[in-house]
Structures are given as structure tokens and as C-alpha cells.
Design a protein around this motif. Sequence first.
Motif, PDB file in Angstrom:
ATOM      1  N   ASN A 281       0.847  -1.200   0.000  1.00 31.54           N
ATOM      2  CA  ASN A 281       0.000   0.000   0.000  1.00 31.54           C
ATOM      3  C   ASN A 281       0.882   1.250   0.000  1.00 31.54           C
TER       4      ASN A 281
ATOM      5  N   ALA B 294      -7.539  -6.375   4.364  1.00 35.13           N
ATOM      6  CA  ALA B 294      -6.453  -5.502   4.816  1.00 35.13           C
ATOM      7  C   ALA B 294      -5.686  -6.132   5.975  1.00 35.13           C
TER       8      ALA B 294
ATOM      9  N   SER C 111      -3.658   9.205  -4.237  1.00 33.09           N
ATOM     10  CA  SER C 111      -4.325   7.925  -4.435  1.00 33.09           C
ATOM     11  C   SER C 111      -4.735   7.667  -5.879  1.00 33.09           C
TER      12      SER C 111
ATOM     13  N   LYS D 219      -2.260   1.314  -2.795  1.00 24.58           N
ATOM     14  CA  LYS D 219      -3.620   1.686  -2.369  1.00 24.58           C
ATOM     15  C   LYS D 219      -3.553   2.509  -1.078  1.00 24.58           C
TER      16      LYS D 219
ATOM     17  N   PRO E  60      -4.050   3.060   2.660  1.00 20.63           N
ATOM     18  CA  PRO E  60      -4.069   2.036   3.723  1.00 20.63           C
ATOM     19  C   PRO E  60      -5.500   1.741   4.178  1.00 20.63           C
TER      20      PRO E  60
ATOM     21  N   ARG F 260      -7.674   0.156   2.398  1.00 18.37           N
ATOM     22  CA  ARG F 260      -8.578  -0.071   1.254  1.00 18.37           C
ATOM     23  C   ARG F 260      -8.880  -1.570   1.113  1.00 18.37           C
TER      24      ARG F 260
END
Length: 305
Positions: A53, A77, A153, A189, A191, A193
Motif C-alpha cells: 500500500n 487488509a 491515491s 492503495k 491504507p 482499502r
Amino acid sequence: MLLLANAEAWAGFATSVDLLKKGDTSLDAMVAGIAKVEQEEKVRSVGYGGWPNMLGRMEFDAGVMDGTTREVGAVGAVPDTIPVARLALEVMRRLPHVMLTGDGARRFATEIGMPHDETLLDDSRRVWWERLEKELSPEDIRRFPDIPLAPLSRTITDPERVRDTTVFLCADPARGIHAATSTSGWAWKYPGRLGDSPIPGAGFYADSRYGAAACTHTGEMTMRCGTARTIVLALKLGYSLRDAVQLAVDELADLTDGFLAGVVIHAVDAKGGHEVVNFRCEGEIRFWFWEDGMAEPELRPAREL
Ligand code: GLY
């Protein structure tokens, strides 16, 4: 019996076939095959080979569904843990819950004896920082990671630009129809996600009475459309497999705003049929297929839409 998986499954597909032939349950056989994919550093979207990430941490998503009981196990995650599809299966088997995320999922992994694992490869760490550094001012670099991440992002994604996953579907008249997924998710990504791979109804769904579906690539679209569930519900309503998949594709095509890219849909029905279609992904998409009577698994082309 039929086993189907996306092209990234090359490292573990034969393992799943062997275990199915030996009589393992479908979910155990698929999760064992996925564990091989997770261990393969050359697969750049799953397990050790995946990208981190935005903070340079690996966060994994996975899901399993027993289509006969419609029980689901999922983790999202979750850091420092491989094999993560195995962890999802243990959530299903040991807990009254469907999904654990983040630190809670890691805690559960420790409780059941899965060690903390160093899952960020040196090469991935190097590429992660090289790409991030290009987007940062000298002041941001000095303050990193205490900077706003949201502006970044949309700027960085994996070198392969795939947002990929591994998905396995197994259908058998006697054992039922089951699904399993695993991914390291969208590279760089934000964090925390979650993609669609741990979301039942979006990235996967199975119902032994009708069929199953699983998706790869842009989870941000399949989560908005409930793609996997759409297909299985359409089968229940009497659609053919091809029409059920087309209905889900039409729903994706109706999206006009938000993040839009490609999706690959993998689907099977309870009559022994299968469909793999490429909706707007670049390049040739292929999938692994094996059914009773075939000496070896075959890599076949997906249907282009
Ligand atoms: N389909 C994988 C993801 O969106 O993370």
C-alpha cells in the motif's frame, strides 16, 4: 467435476487438481492451490509477489464461500500473513463471523498459530519507494509518512496496471459449488482499502443450487454493482449462464462516474457450464480450466466483449 481459475493461478492450479482427485474437499483443495500462488514471487498481484500500500505495507484480502451451506469466510487488509485464503477459511470454520479486517484478522491468525510473516520483498520495497518519491516534494519526503495520502491515491498504480487477484471456482454434482479468492489488492492503495476479493456478492459468490462467480481487476466497480451475486441470482431466476453474465456486464457498463476500468468475470453453473469474459481489460485474458476426463489443465482464452 470442474475447476476454473484465472491465469495468475498457474503456480497452484495443478496442486488443486491433484488434491481434488485425491478426494480433498473443494475449499481445502482450492485454498491449498491458492497458497502456492501466494508463495510465488512472480505473481505480482497476490501474496509475496504483490505490491504494498502507499505506506509500503502489504495488506491482503481473501474470501471463501461454501455454496452448499452459503457460509462465507473473509479477511480484509490483513498485514503480515500468508497463506491468507487459509485464514479466510479458518474464519468461516471457527468463528460466528463472516469477515475480519486489519489488526483483528492478524490477532486471529496468531491465535490459530499462523506466524507473523515478512511479506514485503526487497524488490517491492525498492519499486514502491522509487514510484512514490517521484510524486513527493522534498518537504513531503522529509515528513513522510506524516503527509496527506489522499492526493496521491489516483496517481500511482502497479507497474502491470492490473489490480489483479487470484480466483478459483469448483463445481461438482456431488460436492457442490464453491469459490475462493486472494489478493494483495490495488498497488499503492490507500491504507485500509478493501477490494472486492473479500466482499461476498461482489468479488465472489457461490450457491450450489445454481452456480458461482468470481471477479478479477477493478474491485471498485464490482463492489458498486454486486457483480458476483447478480450472476448467481440471475441463474436462480432462470437466465442462461451467458445471459446472467451479460446482465452483470450491462450493470458494469451502466456506470458512468467514479473510478472506471476493466473487470474479468469468471462464472460456472450447476449444469456444468462455464463462462469467462473480459470487460474492458487491456491485453489477452486467459484462464485455467480442468474437468474430469482431461489429462492436464488447459489455459484458455476468455471471451472478449
Ligand atoms: N479485484 C481486486 C481488487 O480490486 O483488489
